[in-house]
Scaffold this motif. Structure first.
Motif, short mmCIF file in Angstrom:
data_model
loop_
_atom_site.label_atom_id
_atom_site.label_comp_id
_atom_site.label_asym_id
_atom_site.label_seq_id
_atom_site.Cartn_x
_atom_site.Cartn_y
_atom_site.Cartn_z
N ASP A 176 3.91 5.57 3.92
CA ASP A 176 2.89 5.24 2.94
C ASP A 176 3.51 5.38 1.56
O ASP A 176 3.99 6.46 1.19
CB ASP A 176 1.70 6.19 3.10
CG ASP A 176 0.50 5.74 2.30
OD1 ASP A 176 0.50 4.58 1.83
OD2 ASP A 176 -0.45 6.53 2.15
N VAL A 177 3.53 4.30 0.81
CA VAL A 177 4.11 4.32 -0.53
C VAL A 177 3.02 4.02 -1.55
O VAL A 177 2.01 3.37 -1.22
CB VAL A 177 5.26 3.30 -0.68
CG1 VAL A 177 6.41 3.67 0.24
CG2 VAL A 177 4.78 1.89 -0.37
N LYS A 196 0.05 -1.23 0.75
CA LYS A 196 0.25 -2.22 1.80
C LYS A 196 0.06 -1.64 3.19
O LYS A 196 -0.46 -2.30 4.09
CB LYS A 196 1.65 -2.84 1.64
CG LYS A 196 1.83 -3.55 0.30
CD LYS A 196 3.23 -4.11 0.14
CE LYS A 196 3.40 -4.77 -1.24
NZ LYS A 196 3.39 -3.78 -2.35
N ARG A 197 0.46 -0.40 3.41
CA ARG A 197 0.27 0.21 4.72
C ARG A 197 -1.21 0.33 5.05
O ARG A 197 -1.64 0.07 6.18
CB ARG A 197 0.93 1.60 4.75
CG ARG A 197 0.72 2.38 6.04
CD ARG A 197 1.51 3.68 5.96
NE ARG A 197 1.29 4.55 7.11
CZ ARG A 197 0.36 5.50 7.15
NH1 ARG A 197 -0.44 5.67 6.10
NH2 ARG A 197 0.24 6.27 8.21
N ARG A 198 -2.00 0.74 4.06
CA ARG A 198 -3.44 0.89 4.29
C ARG A 198 -4.08 -0.45 4.66
O ARG A 198 -4.91 -0.53 5.57
CB ARG A 198 -4.10 1.46 3.03
CG ARG A 198 -5.59 1.66 3.15
CD ARG A 198 -6.18 2.19 1.86
NE ARG A 198 -5.60 3.47 1.47
CZ ARG A 198 -5.93 4.14 0.36
NH1 ARG A 198 -6.81 3.62 -0.47
NH2 ARG A 198 -5.37 5.28 0.09
N VAL A 199 -3.69 -1.51 3.97
CA VAL A 199 -4.29 -2.82 4.24
C VAL A 199 -3.76 -3.39 5.55
O VAL A 199 -4.48 -4.09 6.27
CB VAL A 199 -4.04 -3.78 3.06
CG1 VAL A 199 -4.63 -5.15 3.34
CG2 VAL A 199 -4.66 -3.21 1.78
N LEU A 200 -2.50 -3.09 5.90
CA LEU A 200 -2.00 -3.48 7.22
C LEU A 200 -2.85 -2.87 8.33
O LEU A 200 -3.21 -3.54 9.30
CB LEU A 200 -0.54 -3.04 7.38
CG LEU A 200 0.56 -3.96 6.85
CD1 LEU A 200 1.90 -3.24 6.88
CD2 LEU A 200 0.63 -5.24 7.66
N LEU A 201 -3.17 -1.59 8.18
CA LEU A 201 -4.03 -0.94 9.17
C LEU A 201 -5.41 -1.58 9.19
O LEU A 201 -6.01 -1.76 10.26
CB LEU A 201 -4.15 0.55 8.85
CG LEU A 201 -2.92 1.42 9.20
CD1 LEU A 201 -3.06 2.81 8.59
CD2 LEU A 201 -2.76 1.52 10.72
N ASP A 223 9.42 -2.52 -0.72
CA ASP A 223 9.10 -1.19 -1.21
C ASP A 223 9.89 -0.08 -0.53
O ASP A 223 10.12 0.97 -1.12
CB ASP A 223 7.60 -0.90 -1.00
CG ASP A 223 6.70 -1.80 -1.82
OD1 ASP A 223 7.20 -2.43 -2.77
OD2 ASP A 223 5.50 -1.88 -1.49
N VAL A 224 10.28 -0.30 0.73
CA VAL A 224 10.74 0.84 1.52
C VAL A 224 12.18 0.75 2.03
O VAL A 224 12.71 1.75 2.53
CB VAL A 224 9.80 1.06 2.73
CG1 VAL A 224 8.38 1.34 2.27
CG2 VAL A 224 9.83 -0.11 3.69
#
Length: 486
Positions: free
Chosen positions: A188-189, A76-81, A126-127
């Protein structure tokens, strides 16, 4: 086995994801102060200028469920970026635009970034530790309303006292700042659905169906509801979405798992979301017009765009105040109670607006009550969804729920637009919406909020058998705290 929540400071993460949601929401209201001037600015016709708004709606409708699924698969972090990139590029393209085509392209790119909100909500599961989850979900979910409420007067002020291009340069800087914060503050998870294939056929089918439906709904009034174009689009949407649903039901790794979506807890939440979206947008369409209509009409309040935005600003701020309270209510009583309460408060806000519609103060109070209800409801919906879906589907499930809200606002805009266009009066040779037209629109918004509350009462509590099935994907995740209450 799913990973445990990452150990870190939750405050910066929540603040970053909330700001990302506000930024995405600001993109939607950015052009509102410019609508009347767009044909002159872009040297085009009013019908062509309308695509500046429609493009964002169409692209967001298609991309939100797709980015949700990609978030589950790639992280999800990668796609948010990745979502931040088209926000930045689209804003720059709009800032440099000298004609309607690049402006539409830029607005379409901005629409891709709308997936930030459901992705951010899914990432919280997730976090974050369980005790922080409900209030954080409520705040990030309410960020769309907060961004709209704050963005409108700010955009109006910039457009009135500065260059319209500054709106888009400012949006680009804001999106870039959010990207840096995501990169530095959001952990990043591992992707919950890593290794699964992307359902390209399902994405294409959903895109065709949604574009056809949203085009018909948003442009039907201009083209004529009985025109061949509008009816053809509705027919295409019906066939495409039916075929898409059949394909998704049978495919092994679908874009949207309709078996999960068909669970009563998820299905009824999405249905309630549809009505909440309708109820929310009715006020956003009516109240600014009442504030800005000339006093000579007998019911208009003669406010400028900037003044109208400032009168509506406290409503946006109320969402910021109420959303943490909604999180506490969810923790104490469960998200179902919060959703029902939000729908009832939204309906009460319409009643206040009907009773006090003759003054700007009255409309401001009505918007504050309505937005308080929206904050409660918007915070409860993702909590209900995530308590009923496995971890590897949270991004896609939240994206689909966001799509239901978006469809509600689109249908609401079309229906209220028809009501306001049909219920008119004539004065001094000019025809305009009558006071009864606006009041009828407010009554419809109130009625749909009550329908949402009625639907929400039938949302079932989690059953032990359901939990046993979900345990394989959701054990030891913060969603257990949400799942413990109805």
């Amino acid at each position: 086995m799913p990973h445990a929540p990452t150990a870190h400071r939750p405050g910066p993460v929540v603040a970053t994801l909330a700001l990302a949601g506000v930024t995405a929401a600001v993109m939607q209201t950015l052009v509102t102060p410019l609508l009347a001037d767009l044909p002159r600015i872009l040297d085009t016709t009013p019908s062509n200028a309308a695509w500046v708004v429609t493009a964002t709606l169409l692209v967001a409708g298609v991309c939100v469920p797709i980015t949700g699924r990609l978030g589950d698969m790639l992280g999800k972090r990668r796609v948010l970026l990745a979502c931040a990139v088209p926000l930045i590029v689209g804003s720059v393209v709009c800032a440099l635009a000298g004609s309607v085509v690049p402006m539409i392209v830029g607005r379409g790119l901005q629409g891709i970034g709308m997936g930030m909100i459901p992705l951010g909500i899914a990432l919280l599961r997730d976090v974050l530790p369980a005790e922080k989850l409900s209030s954080s979900i409520a705040l990030v979910s309410a960020s769309m309303g907060i961004g709209g409420g704050i963005g409108l007067p700010v955009a109006a002020a910039v457009a009135q006292y500065g260059s319209w291009r500054m709106l888009f340069w400012g949006a680009a800087v804001l999106a870039a700042a959010v990207a840096v914060m995501i990169l530095t503050l959001v952990p990043d998870v591992p992707a919950s659905a890593r290794g699964q294939r992307f359902d390209a056929v399902g994405a294409l089918g959903l895109a065709v169906g949604l574009v056809s439906l949203l085009l018909a709904v948003s442009k039907g009034a201009d083209w004529g509801w009985g025109s061949a174009t509008t009816l053809g689009l509705f027919a295409t949407a019906a066939v495409s979405l039916a075929a898409w649903g059949l394909f998704e039901w049978r495919t092994r790794e679908p874009l949207v798992d309709l078996r999960t979506t068909a669970r009563p807890r998820v299905l009824l939440t999405n249905l309630a979301s549809l009505f909440i979206g309708f109820g929310m947008y009715a006020s956003m369409l009516i109240v600014p017009q009442l504030l800005q209509y000339p006093e000579a009409t007998g019911f208009g309040l003669g406010q400028s765009m900037l003044a109208a935005g400032l009168w509506m600003l406290p409503g946006g701020l109320m969402m910021m105040v109420v959303s943490p309270l909604g999180g506490k209510l969810t923790t104490a009583r469960g998200p179902k109670v919060t959703l029902i309460s939000g729908a009832l408060v939204l309906a009460a806000g319409y009643v206040v607006s009907l009773l006090l519609a003759g003054t700007a103060w009255g409309l401001m109070i009505g918007m504050m009550v309505m937005n308080s209800g929206v904050a409660l409801a918007y915070g409860a919906m993702p909590a209900l969804i995530m308590s009923a879906v496995p971890l590897h589907e949270t991004g896609a499930a939240n994206g689909f729920n966001a799509l239901m809200r978006s469809l509600g606002t689109s249908v609401g805009a079309a229906v209220i637009g028809v009501v306001l266009a049909q219920m008119t009066t004539t004065m001094g040779g000019y025809t305009f919406t009558s006071e009864n037209g606006f009041r009828t629109g407010l009554v419809i918004g109130c009625a749909l909020a009550l329908v949402s509350a009625a639907v929400a009462t039938f949302i079932p509590a989690p059953r032990d058998t359901g939990r046993a099935v979900e345990a394989t994907a959701a054990d030891d995740t913060p969603s257990a705290a949400l799942d413990a209450k109805g």
